[in-house]
Write a protein that holds these residues in place. Structure first.
Motif, PDB file in Angstrom:
ATOM      1  N   PRO A  29      74.580 -42.757  34.814  1.00  0.00           N
ATOM      2  CA  PRO A  29      74.706 -41.270  34.474  1.00  0.00           C
ATOM      3  C   PRO A  29      76.383 -41.103  34.103  1.00  0.00           C
ATOM      4  N   ASP A  30      77.006 -41.826  35.022  1.00  0.00           N
ATOM      5  CA  ASP A  30      78.768 -41.759  34.893  1.00  0.00           C
ATOM      6  C   ASP A  30      79.319 -42.727  33.897  1.00  0.00           C
ATOM      7  N   MET A  38      75.772 -37.355  25.818  1.00  0.00           N
ATOM      8  CA  MET A  38      75.955 -35.728  26.278  1.00  0.00           C
ATOM      9  C   MET A  38      76.860 -35.372  25.297  1.00  0.00           C
ATOM     10  N   ALA A  39      77.527 -36.107  24.846  1.00  0.00           N
ATOM     11  CA  ALA A  39      78.590 -35.502  23.641  1.00  0.00           C
ATOM     12  C   ALA A  39      77.704 -35.193  22.399  1.00  0.00           C
ATOM     13  N   ALA A 250      71.795 -33.673  33.851  1.00  0.00           N
ATOM     14  CA  ALA A 250      72.469 -33.558  32.710  1.00  0.00           C
ATOM     15  C   ALA A 250      72.384 -34.492  31.699  1.00  0.00           C
ATOM     16  N   GLN A 251      72.088 -35.767  32.009  1.00  0.00           N
ATOM     17  CA  GLN A 251      72.035 -37.035  31.184  1.00  0.00           C
ATOM     18  C   GLN A 251      70.439 -36.742  30.591  1.00  0.00           C
ATOM     19  N   ILE A 252      69.534 -36.392  31.380  1.00  0.00           N
ATOM     20  CA  ILE A 252      68.281 -36.211  30.816  1.00  0.00           C
ATOM     21  C   ILE A 252      68.110 -35.116  29.988  1.00  0.00           C
ATOM     22  N   GLY A 276      75.137 -29.229  32.982  1.00  0.00           N
ATOM     23  CA  GLY A 276      73.788 -29.305  32.079  1.00  0.00           C
ATOM     24  C   GLY A 276      74.408 -28.669  30.640  1.00  0.00           C
ATOM     25  N   ALA A 277      75.163 -27.651  30.714  1.00  0.00           N
ATOM     26  CA  ALA A 277      75.571 -27.097  29.415  1.00  0.00           C
ATOM     27  C   ALA A 277      76.427 -27.938  28.999  1.00  0.00           C
TER      28      ALA A 277
END
Ligand code: SF4
Length: 330
Positions: A29-30, A38-39, A250-252, A276-277
Motif C-alpha cells: 500500500p505504501d 490511487m492517482a 485507500a488502496q482498495i 480515501g478521498a
C-alpha cells in the motif's frame, strides 16, 4: 504483470480482469505502484463526477438486537451490545431528516435493522417524505425484500437503496448470499437505483476475494461502488481478526474505481478520511442516531461524522462538494 500497463489499460477505458485487479491489490500500500493506482483512481473519479464529491447522510429508525447476526454489526444479537430497543417516533425521524436536509446532504438514507416491520417502515417513510423538499433524494437501507415490497419503497418516494453482498456473506452473516443478490436485482427491477460497496474489509480477506467482490459490484452497474473497512467493535469475537489501516483501505478504494465501468459515477468509502478521498473516493457518509459500527446508541456521541466535517475532509483532499440532489442516484 506490470502495474503501469494495467493503469494504461484502465485509462483507455478497458475493463480489467480478475488477475489484474488482484495484482493491483497485491502491491504494498505504501509503494510507488499503489500511489500510481490511487492517482489514476482520483483522476477517473474527478473526471466522471466533474470534481464534485457528494456527502450522503444516514439515520436509523430503530436500534434493536438483530437475529441476522452479522458478526461485524453492533446490532447483532450474538454480540450482545444493545439490550434495549429504541424506535424513533415519526416526529423524531422527521427532525433527523430535516436536519440533514438543512445541512445540505446530497441524499438522506433511512436505515432499519432487518426485522423492523416493513409496513411501519413505509408509514414512517411517507411521513418523512412529505416533510422534505420534493427534490431531496431519499434512499432506503433495509433488509432483503420481495418484489412487492420493492415497489412499495419506490411508491413511498425512495429514489434508490443501499444494498451490498457483504464479504463472506453466509459465513460471517446469517443471510444466504443468494438472498442478497436476489434483493439487489429485485430493487433494480422495481426502478430503484442501487448503491453498493466492497465491505466490510478486514485483514483476513484475500486479494482474490476482494477482486471477485469488485467485479460483482461492477456487474450491477450500481450508482456507486467503493470500499469500506470493518470497524472493530470492542469485545466481539470478530474484533480478534483486527482491522486494516486507512492506507490499505485507500488502496482498495482506488482499485475498486479502476474495476468499475465509467458509467458508475460514485466511489464511496466509510468511515470518511482524507486518504480515501485522495485515492478517488467521492462519497462519504454522515450519520446520526443508531449506527451498526458504534456501541453508542447515538452515534453523534461516538463514531458518527457530520456533514460539515465530511466537507472539510473533501476540501482538504482537493475535492469540491456537490450542492444539490445526488447525481449518483439519478
Ligand atoms: S448488518 Fe443488518 S442484518 Fe446484519 S445484524 Fe446488523 S442490522 Fe441485522
Amino acid at each position: 504483470m506490470n502495474t503501469q500497463d494495467i493503469i494504461k489499460k484502465s485509462s483507455a477505458g478497458e475493463s480489467l480482469s480478475q488477475s489484474e485487479l488482484v495484482h493491483l491489490l497485491s502491491v504494498p500500500p505504501d509503494s510507488p505502484d499503489a500511489y500510481s493506482v490511487m492517482a489514476e483512481a482520483s483522476r477517473i473519479s474527478k473526471e466522471v463526477s466533474q470534481g464534485k464529491a457528494e456527502i450522503h447522510a444516514q439515520f436509523a429508525l430503530n436500534l434493536a438486537s438483530c437475529p441476522c447476526n452479522c458478526l461485524f454489526c453492533s446490532f447483532a444479537h450474538v454480540n450482545g451490545i444493545f439490550k434495549d430497543e429504541i424506535e424513533l417516533s415519526p416526529e423524531q425521524a422527521v427532525a433527523y431528516a430535516r436536519q440533514f436536509e438543512e445541512k445540505g446532504a446530497n441524499a438522506i438514507f433511512v436505515m432499519t435493522t432487518a426485522k423492523y416491520a416493513f409496513g411501519h417502515f413505509i408509514d414512517m417513510s411517507k411521513e418523512i417524505r412529505q416533510n422534505l423538499k420534493p427534490e431531496t433524494t431519499l434512499i432506503a437501507n433495509v433488509g432483503d425484500q420481495t418484489p412487492e415490497n420493492a415497489k412499495k419503497l419506490k411508491d413511498a418516494g425512495y429514489a434508490g437503496v443501499y444494498h451490498a453482498l457483504r464479504l463472506r456473506e453466509g459465513s460471517d452473516t446469517g443471510i444466504p448470499p443468494q438472498k442478497r443478490k436476489d434483493s439487489i436485482r429485485t430493487f433494480q427491477e422495481a426502478g430503484l437505483n442501487v448503491g453498493t460497496c466492497v465491505e466490510p474489509v478486514g485483514p483476513e480477506h484475500t486479494n482474490e476475494e476482494l477482486a471477485q467482490m469488485i467485479q460483482f459490484t461492477a456487474s450491477l452497474n450500481p450508482s456507486y461502488s467503493g470500499a469500506a473497512r470493518r470497524i472493530e467493535i470492542p469485545g466481539t469475537k470478530i474484533a480478534e481478526r483486527g482491522m486494516i489501516n486507512e492506507l490499505r483501505m485507500a488502496q482498495i478504494v482506488a482499485v475498486t474505481r479502476l474495476g468499475m465501468p465509467r458509467t458508475v459515477m460514485g466511489n464511496c468509502t466509510h468511515e470518511p478520511c482524507t486518504l480515501g478521498a485522495v485515492a478517488g473516493a467521492n462519497l462519504f457518509w454522515a450519520e446520526l442516531g443508531a449506527n451498526p459500527r458504534d456501541v453508542k446508541a447515538r452515534t453523534e456521541d461516538g463514531r458518527g461524522d457530520t456533514i460539515e466535517h465530511c466537507a472539510i475532509l473533501f476540501r482538504e483532499s482537493g475535492w469540491d462538494v456537490w450542492n444539490g440532489p445526488s447525481r449518483y442516484y439519478q
